[in-house]
Design a protein around this motif. Structure first.
Motif, short mmCIF file in Angstrom:
data_model
loop_
_atom_site.label_atom_id
_atom_site.label_comp_id
_atom_site.label_asym_id
_atom_site.label_seq_id
_atom_site.Cartn_x
_atom_site.Cartn_y
_atom_site.Cartn_z
N ALA A 87 0.81 -1.22 0.00
CA ALA A 87 0.00 0.00 0.00
C ALA A 87 0.84 1.27 0.00
O ALA A 87 0.37 2.33 -0.40
N ALA A 88 2.10 1.17 0.43
CA ALA A 88 2.96 2.35 0.52
C ALA A 88 3.95 2.47 -0.64
O ALA A 88 4.74 3.40 -0.68
N ARG A 89 3.91 1.55 -1.56
CA ARG A 89 4.86 1.57 -2.68
C ARG A 89 4.56 2.72 -3.63
O ARG A 89 3.42 3.18 -3.73
N GLY A 90 5.59 3.18 -4.32
CA GLY A 90 5.43 4.27 -5.27
C GLY A 90 5.52 5.65 -4.65
O GLY A 90 5.29 6.65 -5.31
N ARG A 91 5.89 5.73 -3.38
CA ARG A 91 6.00 7.01 -2.68
C ARG A 91 7.44 7.41 -2.37
O ARG A 91 7.67 8.37 -1.67
N GLY A 92 8.39 6.63 -2.84
CA GLY A 92 9.79 6.95 -2.59
C GLY A 92 10.34 6.43 -1.28
O GLY A 92 11.44 6.80 -0.88
N LEU A 93 9.59 5.57 -0.59
CA LEU A 93 10.05 5.07 0.70
C LEU A 93 11.29 4.18 0.57
O LEU A 93 12.21 4.28 1.39
N ALA A 94 11.33 3.31 -0.43
CA ALA A 94 12.50 2.45 -0.60
C ALA A 94 13.75 3.29 -0.85
O ALA A 94 14.80 3.05 -0.26
N ALA A 95 13.62 4.30 -1.70
CA ALA A 95 14.76 5.19 -1.98
C ALA A 95 15.16 5.93 -0.72
O ALA A 95 16.35 6.11 -0.44
N VAL A 106 19.57 -10.00 -4.59
CA VAL A 106 18.14 -10.04 -4.84
C VAL A 106 17.82 -11.26 -5.70
O VAL A 106 18.59 -11.61 -6.60
N SER A 107 16.71 -11.89 -5.40
CA SER A 107 16.29 -13.06 -6.18
C SER A 107 15.92 -12.63 -7.59
O SER A 107 15.27 -11.60 -7.80
N ALA A 108 16.30 -13.43 -8.56
CA ALA A 108 15.96 -13.15 -9.96
C ALA A 108 14.45 -13.11 -10.18
O ALA A 108 13.98 -12.51 -11.13
N GLU A 109 13.69 -13.72 -9.29
CA GLU A 109 12.23 -13.70 -9.39
C GLU A 109 11.64 -12.34 -9.07
O GLU A 109 10.52 -12.04 -9.49
N ASP A 110 12.36 -11.52 -8.34
CA ASP A 110 11.83 -10.22 -7.90
C ASP A 110 12.15 -9.14 -8.93
O ASP A 110 13.01 -8.28 -8.72
N GLU A 111 11.44 -9.18 -10.03
CA GLU A 111 11.71 -8.27 -11.14
C GLU A 111 11.50 -6.81 -10.77
O GLU A 111 12.23 -5.93 -11.26
N ALA A 112 10.53 -6.51 -9.91
CA ALA A 112 10.29 -5.12 -9.51
C ALA A 112 11.48 -4.58 -8.71
O ALA A 112 11.91 -3.44 -8.92
N ALA A 113 12.03 -5.39 -7.82
CA ALA A 113 13.18 -4.96 -7.04
C ALA A 113 14.40 -4.76 -7.94
O ALA A 113 15.12 -3.78 -7.81
N ILE A 114 14.61 -5.67 -8.88
CA ILE A 114 15.72 -5.55 -9.81
C ILE A 114 15.60 -4.26 -10.61
O ILE A 114 16.56 -3.50 -10.74
N ALA A 115 14.41 -3.98 -11.11
CA ALA A 115 14.20 -2.74 -11.87
C ALA A 115 14.47 -1.52 -11.00
O ALA A 115 15.11 -0.56 -11.46
N PHE A 116 14.02 -1.55 -9.74
CA PHE A 116 14.25 -0.43 -8.83
C PHE A 116 15.74 -0.22 -8.61
O PHE A 116 16.25 0.91 -8.72
N TYR A 117 16.47 -1.28 -8.28
CA TYR A 117 17.90 -1.14 -8.01
C TYR A 117 18.65 -0.64 -9.24
O TYR A 117 19.48 0.27 -9.15
N GLU A 118 18.37 -1.22 -10.38
CA GLU A 118 19.09 -0.82 -11.59
C GLU A 118 18.73 0.61 -12.00
O GLU A 118 19.61 1.37 -12.42
N HIS A 119 17.49 1.01 -11.83
CA HIS A 119 17.09 2.40 -12.10
C HIS A 119 17.77 3.36 -11.14
O HIS A 119 18.07 4.51 -11.49
N SER A 120 18.06 2.87 -9.92
CA SER A 120 18.72 3.70 -8.90
C SER A 120 20.24 3.72 -9.04
O SER A 120 20.92 4.32 -8.22
N GLY A 121 20.77 3.03 -10.06
CA GLY A 121 22.20 3.06 -10.31
C GLY A 121 23.01 1.93 -9.73
O GLY A 121 24.23 1.89 -9.88
N TRP A 122 22.36 0.98 -9.05
CA TRP A 122 23.08 -0.18 -8.54
C TRP A 122 23.55 -1.01 -9.74
O TRP A 122 22.88 -1.08 -10.75
N ARG A 123 24.72 -1.64 -9.58
CA ARG A 123 25.32 -2.39 -10.68
C ARG A 123 25.43 -3.87 -10.32
O ARG A 123 25.99 -4.23 -9.29
N ARG A 124 24.89 -4.72 -11.19
CA ARG A 124 24.99 -6.17 -10.97
C ARG A 124 26.42 -6.59 -11.24
O ARG A 124 26.98 -6.32 -12.30
N VAL A 125 27.01 -7.30 -10.28
CA VAL A 125 28.40 -7.72 -10.42
C VAL A 125 28.55 -9.23 -10.58
O VAL A 125 29.59 -9.69 -11.06
N SER A 126 27.54 -9.98 -10.16
CA SER A 126 27.62 -11.43 -10.32
C SER A 126 26.25 -12.04 -10.00
O SER A 126 25.33 -11.35 -9.56
#
Length: 100
Positions: free
Chosen positions: A32-40, A58-78
């Motif tokens: 209910a609180a998503r989309g408000r910038g709380l995770a950031a 992060v689990s490969a199943e969690d596509e929303a989290a992956i999109a959030f991290y990558e949009h935020s500039g986090w870099r997958r290393v392995s």
């Protein structure tokens, strides 16, 4: 371990933990609180408390989290397989990230 909690009117809306070795863990925002910038905001609190890069997995199943991290500039290393089973009944695929 350190932790931060986001609340509003006494209700917990999200939380994040940080291990002693700089790994972000248990980042969660209630649906209910998503989309408000709380995770950031929670990640910003962690970054303000720590010098140097952070890491997380992060689990490969969690596509929303992956999109959030990558949009935020986090870099997958392995990637690696976890010791637990995913929804498909296979060892879960984990992606490992470092902070920007």
């Amino acid at each position: 371990m350190s932790a931060w909690i986001a609340t509003r009117a006494g209700a917990v809306l999200g939380h994040v933990g940080l291990t002693r070795d700089g790994e972000v863990t248990r980042l969660f925002v209630t649906p209910a609180a998503r989309g408000r910038g709380l995770a950031a905001g929670l990640l910003g609190s962690v970054r303000a408390a720590v010098r140097g890069p952070l890491k997380l997995e992060v689990s490969a199943e969690d596509e929303a989290a992956i999109a959030f991290y990558e949009h935020s500039g986090w870099r997958r290393v392995s990637s690696s397989r976890a010791g637990w089973i995913d929804a498909a009944g296979e060892p879960a695929l984990l992606h490992h990230y470092v902070s920007p």
